[in-house]
Design a protein around this motif. Structure first.
Motif, PDB file in Angstrom:
ATOM      1  N   TYR A 189     -13.993  -6.124 -25.610  1.00  0.00           N
ATOM      2  CA  TYR A 189     -12.936  -5.260 -26.139  1.00  0.00           C
ATOM      3  C   TYR A 189     -13.251  -4.843 -27.581  1.00  0.00           C
ATOM      4  O   TYR A 189     -12.993  -3.703 -27.988  1.00  0.00           O
ATOM      5  N   ALA A 190     -13.835  -5.776 -28.342  1.00  0.00           N
ATOM      6  CA  ALA A 190     -14.244  -5.437 -29.708  1.00  0.00           C
ATOM      7  C   ALA A 190     -15.334  -4.361 -29.697  1.00  0.00           C
ATOM      8  O   ALA A 190     -15.338  -3.449 -30.531  1.00  0.00           O
ATOM      9  N   ALA A 191     -16.248  -4.458 -28.736  1.00  0.00           N
ATOM     10  CA  ALA A 191     -17.292  -3.430 -28.613  1.00  0.00           C
ATOM     11  C   ALA A 191     -16.680  -2.086 -28.246  1.00  0.00           C
ATOM     12  O   ALA A 191     -17.115  -1.036 -28.730  1.00  0.00           O
ATOM     13  N   GLU A 192     -15.648  -2.103 -27.411  1.00  0.00           N
ATOM     14  CA  GLU A 192     -14.959  -0.863 -27.048  1.00  0.00           C
ATOM     15  C   GLU A 192     -14.270  -0.256 -28.268  1.00  0.00           C
ATOM     16  O   GLU A 192     -14.327   0.969 -28.483  1.00  0.00           O
ATOM     17  N   GLU A 193     -13.619  -1.092 -29.075  1.00  0.00           N
ATOM     18  CA  GLU A 193     -12.956  -0.586 -30.283  1.00  0.00           C
ATOM     19  C   GLU A 193     -13.972   0.057 -31.231  1.00  0.00           C
ATOM     20  O   GLU A 193     -13.673   1.080 -31.879  1.00  0.00           O
ATOM     21  N   ALA A 194     -15.175  -0.512 -31.278  1.00  0.00           N
ATOM     22  CA  ALA A 194     -16.194   0.016 -32.194  1.00  0.00           C
ATOM     23  C   ALA A 194     -16.751   1.352 -31.732  1.00  0.00           C
ATOM     24  O   ALA A 194     -17.146   2.183 -32.561  1.00  0.00           O
ATOM     25  N   THR A 195     -16.794   1.577 -30.414  1.00  0.00           N
ATOM     26  CA  THR A 195     -17.405   2.807 -29.884  1.00  0.00           C
ATOM     27  C   THR A 195     -16.387   3.845 -29.440  1.00  0.00           C
ATOM     28  O   THR A 195     -16.753   4.992 -29.189  1.00  0.00           O
ATOM     29  N   SER A 196     -15.112   3.456 -29.315  1.00  0.00           N
ATOM     30  CA  SER A 196     -14.082   4.383 -28.811  1.00  0.00           C
ATOM     31  C   SER A 196     -12.931   4.436 -29.795  1.00  0.00           C
ATOM     32  O   SER A 196     -11.995   3.627 -29.720  1.00  0.00           O
ATOM     33  N   PRO A 197     -12.978   5.361 -30.762  1.00  0.00           N
ATOM     34  CA  PRO A 197     -11.873   5.480 -31.731  1.00  0.00           C
ATOM     35  C   PRO A 197     -10.557   5.771 -31.003  1.00  0.00           C
ATOM     36  O   PRO A 197     -10.511   6.487 -30.016  1.00  0.00           O
ATOM     37  N   GLY A 198      -9.496   5.185 -31.521  1.00  0.00           N
ATOM     38  CA  GLY A 198      -8.191   5.380 -30.905  1.00  0.00           C
ATOM     39  C   GLY A 198      -7.802   4.278 -29.934  1.00  0.00           C
ATOM     40  O   GLY A 198      -6.676   4.268 -29.429  1.00  0.00           O
ATOM     41  N   THR A 199      -8.722   3.350 -29.648  1.00  0.00           N
ATOM     42  CA  THR A 199      -8.400   2.230 -28.765  1.00  0.00           C
ATOM     43  C   THR A 199      -7.351   1.337 -29.426  1.00  0.00           C
ATOM     44  O   THR A 199      -7.450   1.006 -30.604  1.00  0.00           O
ATOM     45  N   THR A 200      -6.334   0.965 -28.668  1.00  0.00           N
ATOM     46  CA  THR A 200      -5.276   0.101 -29.199  1.00  0.00           C
ATOM     47  C   THR A 200      -5.863  -1.247 -29.623  1.00  0.00           C
ATOM     48  O   THR A 200      -6.643  -1.843 -28.861  1.00  0.00           O
ATOM     49  N   PRO A 201      -5.537  -1.741 -30.819  1.00  0.00           N
ATOM     50  CA  PRO A 201      -6.128  -3.001 -31.285  1.00  0.00           C
ATOM     51  C   PRO A 201      -5.846  -4.166 -30.348  1.00  0.00           C
ATOM     52  O   PRO A 201      -4.787  -4.237 -29.700  1.00  0.00           O
ATOM     53  N   ALA A 202      -6.793  -5.095 -30.293  1.00  0.00           N
ATOM     54  CA  ALA A 202      -6.651  -6.254 -29.420  1.00  0.00           C
ATOM     55  C   ALA A 202      -5.457  -7.109 -29.799  1.00  0.00           C
ATOM     56  O   ALA A 202      -4.867  -7.787 -28.951  1.00  0.00           O
ATOM     57  N   ALA A 203      -5.073  -7.095 -31.086  1.00  0.00           N
ATOM     58  CA  ALA A 203      -3.913  -7.884 -31.512  1.00  0.00           C
ATOM     59  C   ALA A 203      -2.639  -7.422 -30.812  1.00  0.00           C
ATOM     60  O   ALA A 203      -1.706  -8.206 -30.632  1.00  0.00           O
ATOM     61  N   LEU A 204      -2.589  -6.142 -30.434  1.00  0.00           N
ATOM     62  CA  LEU A 204      -1.407  -5.608 -29.740  1.00  0.00           C
ATOM     63  C   LEU A 204      -1.524  -5.724 -28.227  1.00  0.00           C
ATOM     64  O   LEU A 204      -0.533  -5.991 -27.534  1.00  0.00           O
ATOM     65  N   THR A 205      -2.727  -5.525 -27.676  1.00  0.00           N
ATOM     66  CA  THR A 205      -2.881  -5.539 -26.220  1.00  0.00           C
ATOM     67  C   THR A 205      -3.061  -6.952 -25.661  1.00  0.00           C
ATOM     68  O   THR A 205      -2.822  -7.186 -24.479  1.00  0.00           O
ATOM     69  N   ARG A 206      -3.525  -7.880 -26.511  1.00  0.00           N
ATOM     70  CA  ARG A 206      -3.759  -9.262 -26.091  1.00  0.00           C
ATOM     71  C   ARG A 206      -4.530  -9.341 -24.769  1.00  0.00           C
ATOM     72  O   ARG A 206      -4.034  -9.845 -23.767  1.00  0.00           O
ATOM     73  N   PRO A 207      -5.757  -8.839 -24.726  1.00  0.00           N
ATOM     74  CA  PRO A 207      -6.534  -8.825 -23.475  1.00  0.00           C
ATOM     75  C   PRO A 207      -6.893 -10.232 -23.009  1.00  0.00           C
ATOM     76  O   PRO A 207      -7.168 -11.125 -23.810  1.00  0.00           O
ATOM     77  N   ARG A 208      -6.890 -10.385 -21.717  1.00  0.00           N
ATOM     78  CA  ARG A 208      -7.192 -11.687 -21.113  1.00  0.00           C
ATOM     79  C   ARG A 208      -7.800 -11.444 -19.739  1.00  0.00           C
ATOM     80  O   ARG A 208      -7.497 -10.452 -19.075  1.00  0.00           O
ATOM     81  N   ALA A 209      -8.669 -12.338 -19.302  1.00  0.00           N
ATOM     82  CA  ALA A 209      -9.311 -12.234 -17.994  1.00  0.00           C
ATOM     83  C   ALA A 209      -8.820 -13.358 -17.086  1.00  0.00           C
ATOM     84  O   ALA A 209      -8.466 -14.443 -17.557  1.00  0.00           O
ATOM     85  N   VAL A 210      -8.799 -13.098 -15.789  1.00  0.00           N
ATOM     86  CA  VAL A 210      -8.332 -14.062 -14.795  1.00  0.00           C
ATOM     87  C   VAL A 210      -9.323 -14.066 -13.636  1.00  0.00           C
ATOM     88  O   VAL A 210      -9.770 -13.005 -13.190  1.00  0.00           O
ATOM     89  N   VAL A 211      -9.684 -15.256 -13.164  1.00  0.00           N
ATOM     90  CA  VAL A 211     -10.472 -15.352 -11.931  1.00  0.00           C
ATOM     91  C   VAL A 211      -9.523 -15.765 -10.812  1.00  0.00           C
ATOM     92  O   VAL A 211      -8.713 -16.675 -10.970  1.00  0.00           O
ATOM     93  N   ALA A 212      -9.604 -15.057  -9.682  1.00  0.00           N
ATOM     94  CA  ALA A 212      -8.687 -15.305  -8.566  1.00  0.00           C
ATOM     95  C   ALA A 212      -9.489 -15.343  -7.271  1.00  0.00           C
ATOM     96  O   ALA A 212     -10.716 -15.248  -7.263  1.00  0.00           O
TER      97      ALA A 212
END
Length: 820
Positions: free
Chosen positions: A255-278
């Protein structure tokens, strides 16, 4: 054991009517469960065939916050997949995959079939060496273009190529690309898709390159195109929790790499991204569909049907034991042990259950085919008799049925009073013992109420869906979609092709109206920015979808224009731009004003005015709920002259003309391009299918349960009348009229039925909270449904009691007084 088996066979052969009734009853109950098991097992339990380590293999889901709500998605971008593969350390292997229906072949013989797009690492998850040739390698599956090679499924190789080795090296057009066949997967290998099985496996990069052609030359680095799913396999020493934590850390880096290459991406502090294995099975994952939930409920309904069938059979066996109480007393007096007696009874029950289970397999194989066709995807190859897991389940169901049906007779035989039974007549002492039969009858009635209430609620939900005004006619409309398969046309050629297709469609027999279009309700939608004078932000009102249509659109779809006019054939390039808006859109943007004549700027705030010339009725295009879709219509000639497909209105049901229309229009398609023709009702059916299946299956199982309960009630009442022959004769001798005896018996039956209804209603009310989310605009406590079910069950109870009551009314007092 052999003696018991021979004795049971002799006794059952002497009572063919009893034996046939028990076997058929158990066959229906076991067959219903086996049929549902074949569905639910493949949805929720059975791992894909040949998978190396099912317990350690998972699908990946990503979750984040959006506008205060948690979003969970099973899709990833290719760039995200690469990041997670590189930065996660908990997995021994990863793979990327997706599947779609793509056209295979060329010309009028082109057919859409399921194709799997997988990374080269996908095959390593399975113990499945190729039957012929080889799988593609990582070098052949590398961006940006991949290599157009294909691995055929074994069944497709047999049917299409006759199993000839010469298929290797030949070419096959799949979608827009011509692929070289390099291998054949082994028999039984279907990847993750054991229901709707793919006919070929192609490199996912080759497919991605073809789909992104002309749109995004760096698609493999793009974090905005979510189009595939990720498969992972944990290392032996890594737990699920540790794998989830490790994958989440990798996702944060990505997600940090996405923020660096895609201006306008919502900051991770707001989206709180997380992964799940199911689970590797998508329906066991966090995004379980309502369809799978309905299937689970109906599997529970099938279990209830089996319980009712077992209660019915137990009642019949109990009556048989009561009639044999003297015989059993003699056996006990002669020295047989009670354990030996119970063993004999259970042998008879097991024999009946096994024969019923065998018959149930036939019911599941023949009758269950319809059920599987409804629940599982079209083209699925599912059998019963040749499947080991299903046969084991059928055997287990038969043994459970034997245990349930033999329990009450076994307990009764254990309590036998040898001296009392030897001295007593057949009637004496049976009233107390028959309480078990009454309890079993109450269980049947209560469970029957639960099923009938569920059926009523789903029927009411389906009725609400069917009566919902869509704003268009679905049954006579065909949707024509164009698949260019890489054929390149300039703007003028695209316009000419659409015009040719429209002219050809209007010449087809049975076509009443035809119109170009770009969007299809519940299938594809389009939205652009709108600007209206006096409205600060159009977007804050919600989403506004549009369709670009021709002059015959409203006649084709049956959508009413309430005020003004519709799109006309005169609304062409160079003429003033016009639009027709839905009534909901008119009220939202111009409350208290007339919408006709208003100026709307489309796409850009500086764009020329597009004037509203008509107001049409609201339509359902995205959801079936109460909120109407904000919808508007533009002229296809002004906005999308060379894009989209067609709507055709047929003189009769659209489904009958699908193939004829496809063949007629295919003749004018250039090169390898082709058309698909789909009835609009079929598209809508995917949205209403869960309610249709719920109503159908609840009704079917509820009707079966009602019939079994009626038979059980009749058997209990008939047995009670036969045991009370002397009592009824005494009543008649003392002056009771026939109607009094009829009323006596019927009232007893109604009392039993009413008690069962009360118990069933309580259970149904308690379970309604779980069923509620699957209903559509229907309360799980609908008094009309509960009242109707009560009346039906009491009516059936009264009818089942009336026949034995007629026998009671005809009792001859003199014969009854000399009874025994």
């Amino acid at each position: 054991m052999l003696q018991d088996l021979k004795f049971a066979l002799r006794r059952l052969a002497k009572s063919p009517g009893f034996t046939l009734g028990v076997v058929l009853t158990l066959a229906l109950g076991i067959g219903a469960n086996v049929a549902m098991f074949t569905v639910v097992d493949r949805m929720l339990f059975r791992p894909p065939p040949l998978l190396r380590d099912p317990s350690a293999t998972h699908r990946v889901y990503l979750t984040w916050m959006h506008r205060g709500e948690q979003v969970l998605d099973g899709g990833v971008q290719y760039a995200r997949y690469v990041d997670l593969t590189n930065w996660a350390t908990a997995f021994s292997r990863t793979a990327l995959f997706t599947e779609h229906d793509l056209a295979i072949g060329v010309g009028t013989e082109a057919r859409e079939m399921r194709v799997a797009m997988v990374s080269a690492s996908f095959f390593g998850f399975f113990d499945a060496p190729p039957a012929l040739g080889r799988y593609f390698t990582a070098a052949e599956d590398s961006p940006p273009n991949g290599t157009p090679v294909a691995v055929l499924a074994y069944a497709f190789w047999q049917t299409r190529y006759g199993g000839r080795p010469e298929a290797l090296g030949s070419t096959l057009q799949i979608g827009p690309t011509v692929y070289t066949i390099i291998g054949v997967a082994p028999k039984g290998f279907v990847g993750l898709w054991q229901v709707q099985r793919p006919v070929a496996f192609i490199p996912i990069t080759a497919y991605g390159s073809a789909m992104a052609a002309g749109m995004d030359r760096t698609w493999w680095r793009n974090y905005g195109w979510t189009w595939a799913s990720m498969l992972v396999q944990r290392k032996p020493t890594v737990s699920v929790a540790a794998a989830t934590a490790d994958l989440t850390n990798a996702y944060l880096k990505s997600y940090a790499a996405e923020e660096a290459t895609s201006p306008g991406t919502t900051p991770a502090a707001l989206t709180r991204p997380r992964a799940v294995v199911a689970s590797v099975l998508s329906e066991r994952g966090p995004n379980q569909s309502s369809f799978a939930k309905v299937a689970t409920w109906i599997a529970g309904v099938a279990v209830i049907v089996l319980l009712i069938a077992c209660a019915n059979v137990a009642n019949l066996l109990l009556a048989r034991v009561l009639r044999r109480k003297r015989e059993m007393a003699v056996r006990l007096a002669l020295g047989i042990s009670r354990v030996r007696l119970v063993s004999q009874l259970f042998t008879e029950c097991v024999l009946l259950a096994l024969v019923g289970g065998a018959a149930g397999l036939l019911v599941a194989e023949w009758g269950g085919a319809v059920l599987r066709a409804q629940f599982l995807a079209r083209g699925s190859e599912i059998g019963v008799l040749g499947d080991g897991r299903t046969l084991w389940f059928a055997g287990a169901a038969a043994l459970v049925a034997a245990l349930l049906t033999g329990l009450a007779p076994a307990i009764l035989s254990q309590r036998a009073d040898v001296a009392g039974d030897l001295k007593a007549g057949a009637r004496e002492g049976t009233f107390q013992r028959s309480r078990v039969r009454v309890a079993l009858l109450l269980v049947q009635a209560a469970l029957c109420v639960v099923l009938l209430v569920g059926a009523g609620l789903f029927v009411r939900s389906l009725r609400h869906v069917q009566q919902l005004p869509l704003g268009y006619d679905a049954d006579p409309v065909l949707v024509v979609d164009l698949n260019m398969r890489g054929v390149r046309l300039d703007s003028a050629q695209q316009v000419a092709l659409r015009r040719t297709l429209l002219d050809a469609a209007q010449e087809i027999p049975g076509v009443v109206h035809a119109s170009p279009r770009v969007a299809v309700p519940f299938w594809g939608s389009y939205s652009v920015s709108l600007y209206v004078a006096g409205v600060d932000s159009v977007r804050r009102h919600g989403r506004f979808d549009f369709n670009a249509v021709g002059g015959d659109y409203f006649a084709t779809m049956g959508t009413r224009v309430l005020r003004g006019r519709g799109i006309s054939d005169h609304d062409v390039q160079g003429a003033p731009r016009v639009m027709v808006v839905s009534e909901a859109m008119a009220k939202a943007l111009w409350p208290g004003q007339e919408a006709i004549g208003q100026c709307v700027r489309v796409r850009f705030e500086t764009a020329p005015c597009t004037y509203v010339v008509g107001v049409a009725e609201n339509i359902k295009a995205e959801q079936l709920g109460d909120d109407p879709t904000f919808y508007y219509y533009l002229s296809s000639a002004q906005w999308a002259p060379g894009n989209g497909g067609l709507f055709l209105r047929m003189a009769g049901p659209a489904a009958r003309s699908t193939e004829m229309v496809r063949r007629s229009l295919q003749q004018v398609m250039p090169g390898a391009s082709y058309v698909t023709v789909t009835p609009l009702r079929e598209i809508l059916g995917e949205r209403t299918r869960s309610w249709e299946l719920g109503a159908t299956m609840f009704l079917a199982f509820g009707g079966l349960a009602l019939a079994l309960a009626a038979i059980g009630l009749y058997s209990v009442m008939a047995y009670n009348v036969s045991q009370r022959t002397q009592e009824l004769g005494v009543r008649a001798a003392l002056g009771a009229q026939q109607r009094d005896l009829v009323r006596l018996v019927v009232n007893e039956g109604l009392t039993l039925g009413a008690a069962g209804v009360v118990i069933g209603v309580v259970i149904a009310l308690a379970g309604g909270n779980w069923l509620g989310p699957l209903l559509f605009q229907e309360s799980p406590h609908d008094p009309l449904v509960f009242g109707f079910v009560t009346v039906v069950l009491l009516g059936v109870t009264g009818l089942a009691s009336f026949v034995p009551s007629r026998r009671a009314a005809r009792v001859d007092p003199m014969v009854a007084l000399r009874y025994e």
